[in-house]
Design a protein around this motif. Structure first.
Motif, PDB file in Angstrom:
ATOM      1  N   VAL B 326       0.826  -1.220   0.000  1.00  0.00           N
ATOM      2  CA  VAL B 326       0.000   0.000   0.000  1.00  0.00           C
ATOM      3  C   VAL B 326       0.859   1.269   0.000  1.00  0.00           C
ATOM      4  O   VAL B 326       0.524   2.273  -0.629  1.00  0.00           O
ATOM      5  N   SER B 327       2.010   1.110   0.667  1.00  0.00           N
ATOM      6  CA  SER B 327       2.809   2.319   0.883  1.00  0.00           C
ATOM      7  C   SER B 327       3.189   3.001  -0.440  1.00  0.00           C
ATOM      8  O   SER B 327       3.278   4.217  -0.522  1.00  0.00           O
ATOM      9  N   LYS B 328       3.415   2.072  -1.485  1.00  0.00           N
ATOM     10  CA  LYS B 328       3.764   2.652  -2.798  1.00  0.00           C
ATOM     11  C   LYS B 328       2.629   3.549  -3.307  1.00  0.00           C
ATOM     12  O   LYS B 328       2.858   4.627  -3.853  1.00  0.00           O
ATOM     13  N   LYS B 331       2.491   6.757  -1.470  1.00  0.00           N
ATOM     14  CA  LYS B 331       3.533   7.688  -1.877  1.00  0.00           C
ATOM     15  C   LYS B 331       3.119   8.506  -3.093  1.00  0.00           C
ATOM     16  O   LYS B 331       3.604   9.612  -3.328  1.00  0.00           O
ATOM     17  N   LYS B 332       2.211   7.893  -3.900  1.00  0.00           N
ATOM     18  CA  LYS B 332       1.744   8.619  -5.090  1.00  0.00           C
ATOM     19  C   LYS B 332       0.757   9.726  -4.723  1.00  0.00           C
ATOM     20  O   LYS B 332       0.286  10.477  -5.578  1.00  0.00           O
ATOM     21  N   GLY B 333       0.366   9.863  -3.443  1.00  0.00           N
ATOM     22  CA  GLY B 333      -0.524  10.925  -3.007  1.00  0.00           C
ATOM     23  C   GLY B 333      -1.896  10.451  -2.618  1.00  0.00           C
ATOM     24  O   GLY B 333      -2.719  11.219  -2.128  1.00  0.00           O
ATOM     25  N   PHE B 334      -2.104   9.096  -2.810  1.00  0.00           N
ATOM     26  CA  PHE B 334      -3.392   8.557  -2.332  1.00  0.00           C
ATOM     27  C   PHE B 334      -3.348   8.382  -0.834  1.00  0.00           C
ATOM     28  O   PHE B 334      -2.280   8.369  -0.246  1.00  0.00           O
ATOM     29  N   SER B 335      -4.557   8.314  -0.205  1.00  0.00           N
ATOM     30  CA  SER B 335      -4.601   8.079   1.244  1.00  0.00           C
ATOM     31  C   SER B 335      -5.720   7.124   1.566  1.00  0.00           C
ATOM     32  O   SER B 335      -6.599   6.891   0.743  1.00  0.00           O
ATOM     33  N   ILE B 336      -5.662   6.574   2.772  1.00  0.00           N
ATOM     34  CA  ILE B 336      -6.711   5.653   3.225  1.00  0.00           C
ATOM     35  C   ILE B 336      -7.314   6.223   4.487  1.00  0.00           C
ATOM     36  O   ILE B 336      -6.586   6.593   5.412  1.00  0.00           O
ATOM     37  N   SER B 337      -8.643   6.289   4.494  1.00  0.00           N
ATOM     38  CA  SER B 337      -9.304   6.793   5.706  1.00  0.00           C
ATOM     39  C   SER B 337     -10.049   5.668   6.378  1.00  0.00           C
ATOM     40  O   SER B 337     -10.563   4.758   5.703  1.00  0.00           O
ATOM     41  N   LEU B 360      -1.540   8.674   5.573  1.00  0.00           N
ATOM     42  CA  LEU B 360      -0.804   9.219   4.449  1.00  0.00           C
ATOM     43  C   LEU B 360       0.523   8.479   4.337  1.00  0.00           C
ATOM     44  O   LEU B 360       0.898   7.714   5.236  1.00  0.00           O
ATOM     45  N   ALA B 361       1.206   8.762   3.234  1.00  0.00           N
ATOM     46  CA  ALA B 361       2.534   8.131   3.105  1.00  0.00           C
ATOM     47  C   ALA B 361       3.431   8.563   4.260  1.00  0.00           C
ATOM     48  O   ALA B 361       4.195   7.752   4.786  1.00  0.00           O
ATOM     49  N   GLY B 362       3.264   9.716   4.676  1.00  0.00           N
ATOM     50  CA  GLY B 362       4.071  10.162   5.820  1.00  0.00           C
ATOM     51  C   GLY B 362       3.164  10.690   6.909  1.00  0.00           C
ATOM     52  O   GLY B 362       2.736  11.849   6.858  1.00  0.00           O
ATOM     53  N   GLY B 363       2.756   9.857   7.862  1.00  0.00           N
ATOM     54  CA  GLY B 363       1.976  10.259   9.035  1.00  0.00           C
ATOM     55  C   GLY B 363       0.476  10.061   8.863  1.00  0.00           C
ATOM     56  O   GLY B 363       0.018   9.547   7.840  1.00  0.00           O
ATOM     57  N   ASN B 364      -0.230  10.482   9.901  1.00  0.00           N
ATOM     58  CA  ASN B 364      -1.688  10.285   9.946  1.00  0.00           C
ATOM     59  C   ASN B 364      -2.345  11.626  10.227  1.00  0.00           C
ATOM     60  O   ASN B 364      -1.741  12.516  10.843  1.00  0.00           O
ATOM     61  N   LEU B 365      -3.621  11.654   9.779  1.00  0.00           N
ATOM     62  CA  LEU B 365      -4.406  12.853  10.090  1.00  0.00           C
ATOM     63  C   LEU B 365      -5.626  12.414  10.854  1.00  0.00           C
ATOM     64  O   LEU B 365      -6.092  11.290  10.680  1.00  0.00           O
ATOM     65  N   GLU B 366      -6.106  13.286  11.677  1.00  0.00           N
ATOM     66  CA  GLU B 366      -7.400  13.068  12.332  1.00  0.00           C
ATOM     67  C   GLU B 366      -8.252  14.280  12.002  1.00  0.00           C
ATOM     68  O   GLU B 366      -7.842  15.418  12.252  1.00  0.00           O
ATOM     69  N   SER B 367      -9.432  13.999  11.373  1.00  0.00           N
ATOM     70  CA  SER B 367     -10.284  15.152  11.026  1.00  0.00           C
ATOM     71  C   SER B 367     -11.731  14.838  11.343  1.00  0.00           C
ATOM     72  O   SER B 367     -12.060  13.667  11.534  1.00  0.00           O
TER      73      SER B 367
END
Lengths: 74, 377
Positions: B326-328, B331-337, B360-367
Motif C-alpha cells: 500500500v505504501s507505494k 507515496k503517489k498521493g493517495f490516502s486511506i481513511s 498518508l505516506a508520511g503520518g496520519n491525520l485526524e479530522s
C-alpha cells in the motif's frame, strides 16, 4: 539319554536356522529369535553330548542288570 | 631175498614212509559209520569208522575239531584226512581234517547253497537294508559276554559316544546251541525297541563262525524290524549273516564305529555352528547398519531439498505480496481513511461529526466530517 533322538532333530534344526539366517530376509526380531534359538540348541546339544560314563546293562532272564565285565577267552 | 636184519623202528619208519608218501592216501575222502568215540580231555577226538568188513582208526586233533558236529555212535560220516602211521602201536590211522554228517555236504557247499538260495529270494537286496540311525540312544549288543568282542565294542562306544546306552544280550556264538541262542537274542533285541542291534563275534575258523551261516539266523536277521549291523570275525570273514544284515562291518570294533557317531567330531561341528550363528547375526547387523546409513543420508537429502523448495516458494510469494504493498500507492498521493477502525470507501458510511482517521505516506491525520455527499459511485 532319551534325548538322543532329539539330538538328531536339534542338529537339523540348527542347520535350518543357519540357512534361514544367512538368507537375511527376516526382520530384526525374527533374526534375533532365530539366533537365540540356535544358540540354545547348540548349548543343549553340547549338554546332551557331555555324558561321560557309558551305561551298560545286561539282559539276563528277561531283566536288565548292571553289566560286570568278565575276563575270558574268545 | 634179503638177509638184512632190521629193527622194529627201522621197518616201521619204512612202512610209514610208504604210506605217508603215497599221494593216494593223502587228503583222501572216506565214509563210514562212527564207533568207539572218545572225546579226550586234551581236546583230541579218537574214534573208529567201519563198514561191513573193515574198520579204520581215526584221530581228530584239537585244532581241527569243530564244534558244530558232535560225533556219536553209529553216525554216518564223510571225512577228509591223511593216512598216517602211529609207531608206538604199529598201527596206521586216519588223521582227520574235516568231517561232516553223511548226506550233508561240506560246510563250503552248504555256505554256497544257502547263499545262492537267499540271494535268489532277494534277502540281500539293497532295498531291504534299513538305514542305521545316526544318533542312537540305545543299542543292543548280541555276543558272548566273555569274549574279546564285547570288550572291543564297549571300548569303542566309551571312546566315541558314551552318550549311548548299551544293552548286552548274551548269546552263545559258537558250536551247538549257538543257532538257537542267536535267534532268541535277535528276537529279544528286536522287541526291546532299541535303535540299532549289533551282532558281533571275534575271529575264528569257518566252523567257529558257522552259526552265522545258518539259515534260521539269516532269516531272523531279515525279519527283524530294528536295523542290524554285523561284525563277525576278521576282515576277510564274510558270513551269510553279513550278507543279510543292514550293514556289514569287518570286525566288532568296526561295527561299533558304524553304530555310533564320534562325539569329538560332533562337538567340533557344534562349536563351528555356534560361531556361524554369531557371524550370521553380526553380518545381519552390518548389513542393516549399512542400510540404515543409506536411508538416513537419503532422508537428509530429501529434507534439504524440501527446505530449498520451500524457501524458493516463500521468495516468490513475498515478491508477489510486495506488489500489493500500500505504501507505494500512498507515496503517489493517495490516502486511506478509516472510521472506527474500518476502511472508509462510501460517503454514507459516515455522518457529520464522525472522526476520520487518514493514513498518508508520511503520518496520519485526524479530522472531523463536516459534510457528506452521496453518489458519485
Amino acid at each position: 539319554m532319551e534325548n538322543s533322538g532329539k539330538l538328531e532333530e536339534q542338529l537339523s534344526r540348527i542347520k535350518k536356522i543357519l540357512s534361514l539366517m544367512q538368507e537375511g530376509e527376516k526382520g530384526f526380531d525374527e533374526q534375533m529369535k532365530l539366533f537365540q534359538e540356535g544358540i540354545r540348541l547348540v548349548k543343549s546339544s553340547q549338554e546332551m553330548l557331555s555324558q561321560s560314563e557309558l551305561e551298560v546293562k545286561q539282559l539276563l532272564e528277561g531283566e536288565l542288570q548292571n553289566f560286570l565285565p568278565q575276563e575270558g577267552e574268545e | 631175498m634179503n638177509n638184512s636184519v632190521y629193527s622194529v623202528t627201522e621197518i616201521t619208519v619204512y612202512i610209514r614212509h610208504l604210506l605217508e608218501e603215497n599221494d593216494l592216501l593223502q587228503s583222501v575222502n572216506i565214509q563210514g559209520e562212527v564207533s568207539n568215540v572218545t572225546y579226550h580231555r586234551s581236546g583230541h577226538v579218537y574214534f573208529t569208522v567201519k563198514d561191513f568188513n573193515s574198520q579204520l582208526s581215526c584221530v581228530w586233533f584239537k585244532p581241527y575239531v569243530k564244534h558244530s558236529i558232535r560225533l556219536t555212535e553209529g553216525m554216518e560220516v564223510n571225512m577228509t584226512g591223511d593216512i598216517t602211521v602211529y609207531p608206538p602201536r604199529g598201527a596206521y590211522q586216519l588223521k582227520v581234517y574235516d568231517i561232516s554228517k553223511k548226506g550233508v555236504g561240506s560246510l563250503y557247499e552248504q555256505f554256497d547253497n544257502l547263499k545262492k538260495q537267499l540271494l535268489q529270494e532277494g534277502l540281500f537286496l539293497p532295498e531291504h537294508k534299513k538305514a542305521i540311525p545316526t544318533f542312537p540312544s540305545r543299542i543292543a549288543l548280541i555276543t558272548s559276554p566273555t569274549g574279546a568282542a564285547v570288550r572291543d565294542v564297549l571300548q569303542t562306544c566309551r571312546r566315541r559316544y558314551p552318550v549311548v546306552e548299551v544293552i548286552l544280550i548274551p548269546a552263545v556264538v559258537q558250536g551247538e546251541g549257538g543257532r538257537r541262542s542267536i535267534v532268541k537274542a535277535l528276537t529279544t533285541a528286536d522287541e526291546l525297541g532299541v535303535d540299532t542291534i549289533l551282532l558281533v563275534r571275534g575271529g575264528g575258523s569257518l566252523e567257529d563262525l558257522w552259526n552265522f551261516n545258518e539259515e534260521e539266523v539269516a532269516r531272523t536277521i531279515f525279519s527283524c524290524e530294528t536295523p542290524i549291523i554285523t561284525g563277525v570275525g576278521h576282515e576277510t570273514d564274510i558270513t551269510i549273516a553279513d550278507f543279510v544284515s543292514d550293514l556289514r562291518a569287518s570286525t566288532p570294533t568296526a561295527a561299533a564305529e558304524l553304530a555310533v557317531p564320534s562325539r569329538e567330531v560332533l562337538l567340533g561341528e557344534l562349536s563351528s555352528w555356534e560361531t556361524q550363528l554369531e557371524k550370521s547375526l553380526t553380518y545381519y547387523h552390518v548389513i542393516k547398519q549399512q542400510q540404515l546409513d543409506e536411508l538416513s543420508s537419503r532422508l537428509e537429502q530429501r529434507m534439504l531439498g524440501y527446505l530449498r523448495e520451500k524457501k524458493f516458494e516463500l521468495e516468490t510469494l513475498s515478491a508477489r505480496l510486495e506488489a500489493f504493498d500500500v505504501s507505494k500507492t500512498l507515496k503517489k498521493g493517495f490516502s486511506i481513511s478509516t472510521v472506527n477502525g474500518k476502511v472508509n470507501t462510501q460517503a454514507d458510511q459516515v455522518k457529520e461529526g464522525d472522526t476520520l482517521h487518514t493514513h498518508l505516506a508520511g503520518g496520519n491525520l485526524e479530522s472531523t466530517v463536516t459534510k457528506t455527499t452521496k453518489g458519485n459511485k
